[in-house]
Design a protein around this motif. Sequence first.
Motif, PDB file in Angstrom:
ATOM      1  N   GLY A  93     -25.719 -92.381  36.918  1.00  0.00           N
ATOM      2  CA  GLY A  93     -27.147 -91.925  35.086  1.00  0.00           C
ATOM      3  C   GLY A  93     -26.082 -90.699  34.667  1.00  0.00           C
ATOM      4  N   LEU A  94     -25.633 -89.758  35.346  1.00  0.00           N
ATOM      5  CA  LEU A  94     -24.691 -88.440  34.926  1.00  0.00           C
ATOM      6  C   LEU A  94     -23.394 -89.291  34.858  1.00  0.00           C
ATOM      7  CD1 LEU A  94     -25.410 -85.788  37.806  1.00  0.00           C
ATOM      8  CD2 LEU A  94     -26.947 -85.815  35.717  1.00  0.00           C
ATOM      9  N   LEU A  95     -23.038 -90.204  34.607  1.00  0.00           N
ATOM     10  CA  LEU A  95     -21.271 -90.249  34.545  1.00  0.00           C
ATOM     11  C   LEU A  95     -21.720 -91.099  32.803  1.00  0.00           C
ATOM     12  CD1 LEU A  95     -19.292 -91.190  37.573  1.00  0.00           C
ATOM     13  CD2 LEU A  95     -19.075 -89.472  36.399  1.00  0.00           C
ATOM     14  N   LEU A  96     -22.919 -91.793  32.824  1.00  0.00           N
ATOM     15  CA  LEU A  96     -23.004 -92.603  31.620  1.00  0.00           C
ATOM     16  C   LEU A  96     -23.478 -91.959  30.807  1.00  0.00           C
ATOM     17  CD1 LEU A  96     -23.561 -95.731  30.882  1.00  0.00           C
ATOM     18  CD2 LEU A  96     -25.661 -95.400  32.096  1.00  0.00           C
ATOM     19  N   LEU A  97     -24.605 -90.776  31.101  1.00  0.00           N
ATOM     20  CA  LEU A  97     -24.462 -89.664  30.583  1.00  0.00           C
ATOM     21  C   LEU A  97     -24.164 -88.861  29.483  1.00  0.00           C
ATOM     22  CD1 LEU A  97     -26.982 -88.286  28.739  1.00  0.00           C
ATOM     23  CD2 LEU A  97     -27.268 -87.339  31.388  1.00  0.00           C
ATOM     24  N   CYS A 172     -22.242 -83.111  33.107  1.00  0.00           N
ATOM     25  CA  CYS A 172     -22.766 -83.967  33.483  1.00  0.00           C
ATOM     26  C   CYS A 172     -21.887 -84.384  34.909  1.00  0.00           C
ATOM     27  CB  CYS A 172     -23.230 -84.415  32.636  1.00  0.00           C
ATOM     28  SG  CYS A 172     -24.670 -84.520  31.471  1.00  0.00           S
ATOM     29  N   GLN A 173     -20.740 -84.436  34.285  1.00  0.00           N
ATOM     30  CA  GLN A 173     -19.716 -85.032  35.164  1.00  0.00           C
ATOM     31  C   GLN A 173     -19.601 -83.809  36.123  1.00  0.00           C
ATOM     32  OE1 GLN A 173     -16.126 -85.341  32.499  1.00  0.00           O
ATOM     33  NE2 GLN A 173     -17.047 -87.383  31.305  1.00  0.00           N
ATOM     34  N   HIS A 179     -23.395 -84.392  43.083  1.00  0.00           N
ATOM     35  CA  HIS A 179     -24.002 -85.183  44.847  1.00  0.00           C
ATOM     36  C   HIS A 179     -22.840 -85.291  45.601  1.00  0.00           C
ATOM     37  CE1 HIS A 179     -27.579 -85.634  42.986  1.00  0.00           C
ATOM     38  NE2 HIS A 179     -27.290 -85.268  41.455  1.00  0.00           N
ATOM     39  N   ILE A 180     -21.697 -85.810  44.847  1.00  0.00           N
ATOM     40  CA  ILE A 180     -20.696 -86.944  46.371  1.00  0.00           C
ATOM     41  C   ILE A 180     -20.245 -85.479  46.646  1.00  0.00           C
ATOM     42  CG2 ILE A 180     -18.016 -87.902  45.989  1.00  0.00           C
ATOM     43  CD1 ILE A 180     -20.449 -89.789  44.768  1.00  0.00           C
TER      44      ILE A 180
END
Length: 406
Positions: A93-97, A172-173, A179-180
């Motif tokens: 979701g964050l990468l898409l945003l 965002c990235q 997260h990872i």
Amino acid sequence: MTRIAAGQAAGPLGVVVALGSAQTVAWASSYYLPAILAAPIARDLGLAPTYVFGALSGALVISGLLGPRVGHAIDTFGGRSLLAISNLVFVAGLLLLSVAHGVAVLIAAWVLLGIGMGMGLYEAAFATLARIYGTNARRTITGITLIAGFASTLGWPLTTWLASEYGWRAACQAWAAIHIVLALPLNLSLPRAVPLDPHSRPSAGASRPSGSQSESFAMVLLAYMFAAASFVSSGISAILPTMLVAFGATPAQALLAGALVGPAQVGARLLEAGWLARFHPLLSARLAMLMNPIGVVALVLGGPMLASTFTVLYGAGNGIITIARGTLPLALFGPTGFGRRVGMISLPSRVTGAAAPLALGLMVEHIGSNALWISALVSLSAFLALLLLRAEQATSTSLQAGEQNS
């Protein structure tokens, strides 16, 4: 009863630190993200910030709709793997945003973030702890809220710095990378719950002749109470500075008073972890629902001089209610089926929380500072709902759940 696979019996303190830290990342990178990034995202996409907040509201509704299914999955298999999957969904979701250039991709990103929120925020964490520690999960539930209570305190400055230095897309990235690198390993470090023996659980359609009606009634009361609390919390948070100024506070006074909300939440959670832990969670919840009305009365009678009193009481109530979302259903119903119950109970609160900022904003527009009286009445109605839950009923329901669990 604790159900932990051999070789992964992490101590309660380690579980609290790991899950609390992972929850901090989850909250900071989803629920608290628009407070900082809504304006730059909207500006870059040529939209009004309302679109971004509207997308967050939609994500909250999605997360609520997923709650019962997510909770049932945790009840059956444990929450370790599901929480880890939620990190991957947040990353997507964050990468898409971060690559959004229009409304369609913006909405799609927040749909993914809503799914991640449904799988990875407090309700899922509480269910995971109940699945691991059973009726002894109260202290660990309190513990993770103490840590994750700093999500905005840590997340907002970090997001602000990232956005100002590198832009909102890079922010965002960066959260996706966190997260990872951090949250995913922490969730994977949690104890792995042993799958339940299906013969040890009542079937979905099994009747409960001695307790089903009181249990359903208790669930309705809790759902209403949490929905009312969410309406008040989300609504007041959105209008707090404006409301304090309307009561005569200067912008500086309003800022100072608002800054006390976070410490008040943490202080109240410490109180819950200490002195209040000796009592049934019903007492904590009832006290919490009275704090906002008392604060409103103090603010109305004392004006700006008591603005800080209002925000401290409001924040303390919020802090305890957050814990009660996990501890109260656990005390009332026991650990069996806890995740599904919490998912069902929390669904209305997701909807009211999403609608509250707009609703209270419209009230302020039409009736001014009297909107605070509406919030006080809503809190009082939730307090009255809690009064309908008797301690002996709670004990009986919990004992029935424990018998079924054995």
